[in-house]
Design an enzyme around this catalytic site. Structure first.
Site, short mmCIF file in Angstrom:
data_model
loop_
_atom_site.label_atom_id
_atom_site.label_comp_id
_atom_site.label_asym_id
_atom_site.label_seq_id
_atom_site.Cartn_x
_atom_site.Cartn_y
_atom_site.Cartn_z
N PHE A 11 33.03 54.50 42.22
CA PHE A 11 33.22 53.05 42.24
C PHE A 11 33.49 52.47 40.86
CE2 PHE A 11 30.10 53.80 45.68
CZ PHE A 11 30.72 53.19 46.74
N SER A 29 41.99 50.26 47.01
CA SER A 29 42.11 48.87 47.42
C SER A 29 43.42 48.63 48.14
CB SER A 29 42.06 48.00 46.16
OG SER A 29 42.50 46.70 46.42
N TYR A 55 45.21 45.87 37.11
CA TYR A 55 44.08 46.36 37.90
C TYR A 55 44.61 47.13 39.12
CZ TYR A 55 40.93 46.06 41.89
OH TYR A 55 40.23 46.35 43.02
N LYS A 95 44.45 51.38 40.38
CA LYS A 95 44.07 51.96 41.68
C LYS A 95 45.19 52.88 42.16
CE LYS A 95 40.08 49.89 42.27
NZ LYS A 95 38.85 50.68 42.08
N1 UFG Z 1 41.27 31.66 47.18
C1 UFG Z 1 41.19 30.29 47.08
N2 UFG Z 1 40.35 29.79 46.14
C2 UFG Z 1 39.58 30.55 45.31
C3 UFG Z 1 39.67 31.96 45.43
C4 UFG Z 1 40.53 32.49 46.38
O1 UFG Z 1 41.86 29.56 47.80
O2 UFG Z 1 38.84 30.01 44.46
C5 UFG Z 1 42.13 32.25 48.23
C6 UFG Z 1 43.24 33.15 47.72
O3 UFG Z 1 44.39 32.42 47.39
C7 UFG Z 1 43.42 34.12 48.89
C8 UFG Z 1 42.02 34.22 49.49
O4 UFG Z 1 41.32 33.07 49.05
O5 UFG Z 1 44.27 33.55 49.86
C9 UFG Z 1 41.26 35.46 49.06
O6 UFG Z 1 41.24 35.54 47.65
P1 UFG Z 1 40.28 36.54 46.86
O7 UFG Z 1 40.48 36.29 45.40
O8 UFG Z 1 38.89 36.44 47.39
O9 UFG Z 1 40.82 37.96 47.30
P2 UFG Z 1 42.27 38.60 47.08
O10 UFG Z 1 42.78 38.89 48.46
O11 UFG Z 1 43.12 37.84 46.18
O12 UFG Z 1 41.85 39.90 46.27
C10 UFG Z 1 41.25 40.96 46.90
C11 UFG Z 1 40.34 41.73 45.95
C12 UFG Z 1 41.13 42.39 44.86
C13 UFG Z 1 42.30 43.13 45.43
C14 UFG Z 1 43.12 42.23 46.33
C15 UFG Z 1 44.30 42.88 46.98
O13 UFG Z 1 39.41 40.88 45.36
O14 UFG Z 1 40.29 43.30 44.19
O15 UFG Z 1 42.27 41.76 47.37
O16 UFG Z 1 43.90 43.85 47.84
F1 UFG Z 1 43.08 43.57 44.42
#
Ligand code: UFG
Length: 339
Positions: free
Chosen positions: A83, A127, A152, A156
């Site tokens: 991890f 991921s 990042y 991966k």
């Molecule tokens: N979002 C918001 N506001 C915030 C944070 C996120 O609206 O403050 C939205 C994003 O635009 C997205 C959704 O919520 O639509 C999820 O966002 P996250 O940041 O929680 O997750 P991501 O899908 O962007 O990222 C995740 C993992 C990463 C990985 C990525 C792609 O956190 O490690 O999926 O697989 F790289």
């Protein structure tokens, strides 16, 4: 004698939940972690929840000598579950060299350790980010990879390739690449959970901090995506389900390389998650719609059939439980492990 697993980064969010599930499944658990983005308290709480002890060593996985010394001490290890790594998408854009150095070096040390100590299995924390800006959903394990949107994600992708090459050269080795979708939630006890440093980048921890009043409102990144309500759709998966996927992967590992998506197979929009969180926890989550966040895709969710068929694993928890458990952890630990 119980099988022994070594968890790198085992004090972190996913690592600590996985350590617990391995203990509950009867494994002996060794955790290495440099505590740069985690707390030893997580390990203490895991031990309490399982009523079993963990061998914990504070070290950086990039330090090959320290890893060698530990592996000499602990005796035969059945699997390394890797991890440890830097994981902040935005930070990786600012500090690409640090990300490549840390994440690739630690993966190479894991390979060297597996070779030198004849460790038969490696499970890697990959991921859905390796699918890049994939247009077609649901994502299957054979969907195209690459085209990652940040360093990042590339680490991966590159580590998956390193492990494939290593497996090819080591026919007795089993490598399992687990591609996580969006892990959220916490152990239902509220004793372990996600404890991000500084302002959370991810949706669920941000929502939790708004709900307890640590932040005034959530910024919703865009409501003009081609989705039912215009906000981004993701496959959220309860961290306990995700953790169990690692135990299943170890139990089923055979020589060669296997790739599994770990998701629920269902997508929810940002606003669906916020509304569910408000409903199950009976709490307000003020939000404002702002511009899209660069690099975000509209929709991302898994086809999780392969993990079900080959590992006998499926996610058990739904979005209600994910939101309930995330908030329970946040309320019990308003400052995470720092109290
Ligand atoms: N979002 C918001 N506001 C915030 C944070 C996120 O609206 O403050 C939205 C994003 O635009 C997205 C959704 O919520 O639509 C999820 O966002 P996250 O940041 O929680 O997750 P991501 O899908 O962007 O990222 C995740 C993992 C990463 C990985 C990525 C792609 O956190 O490690 O999926 O697989 F790289």
């Amino acid at each position: 004698m119980a099988s022994k697993v070594l968890l790198t980064g085992g004090a972190g969010y996913i690592g600590s939940h996985t350590a617990l599930e391995f203990l509950l499944a009867g494994y002996e658990v060794v955790v290495v972690d440099d505590l740069s983005n985690s707390s030893e308290k997580a390990i203490e709480r895991v031990e309490k929840l399982a009523d079993k002890s963990v061998r914990f060593e504070r070290l950086n996985v990039c330090d090959g000598e320290a890893m060698r010394k530990l592996l000499t001490e602990v005796g035969a290890v059945d699997a390394i579950v890797h991890f440890a790594g830097f994981k902040a998408v935005g930070e990786s854009v600012q500090k690409p060299v640090e990300y490549y150095r840390n994440n690739l070096d630690s993966a190479l040390v894991v390979c060297e350790a597996a070779k030198e100590f004849n460790i038969p299995k490696i499970v890697f924390s990959s991921s859905a980010t390796v699918y890049g800006l994939a247009e077609r959903v649901p994502l299957v394990e054979t969907s195209p990879t690459g085209g990652c949107t940040n360093p990042y994600g590339w680490t991966k992708y590159m580590i998956e390739q390193i492990l494939r090459d290593f497996a090819k050269a080591t026919p007795s080795l089993s490598v399992t690449l687990l591609r996580y979708f969006n892990p959220i939630g916490a152990h239902p006890s509220g004793e372990i959970g996600e404890d991000p440093l500084g302002i959370p980048n991810n949706l669920a921890p941000f929502v939790c901090q708004v709900a307890v009043g640590r932040r005034p409102k959530l910024n919703v990144f865009g409501n003009d995506y081609p989705t039912p309500d215009g906000t981004g759709v993701r496959d959220y998966i309860h961290v306990v389900d995700l953790a169990k996927g690692h135990v299943a992967a170890c139990d089923h590992a055979k020589p060669g390389v296997k790739v599994y998506n770990l998701g629920t197979g269902r997508g929810y929009s940002v606003l669906e998650l916020v509304e569910t969180f408000k409903r199950v926890n009976n709490v307000d989550v003020p939000y404002e719609i702002v511009d899209r966040r660069p690099g975000d895709v509209a929709i991302c969710f898994a086809d999780a059939t392969l993990a079900r068929e080959e590992l006998g694993w499926t996610a058990q928890y739904g979005l209600d439980e994910m939101c309930r458990d995330a908030y329970n952890w946040q309320k019990k630990n308003p400052n995470g492990y720092r109290d």
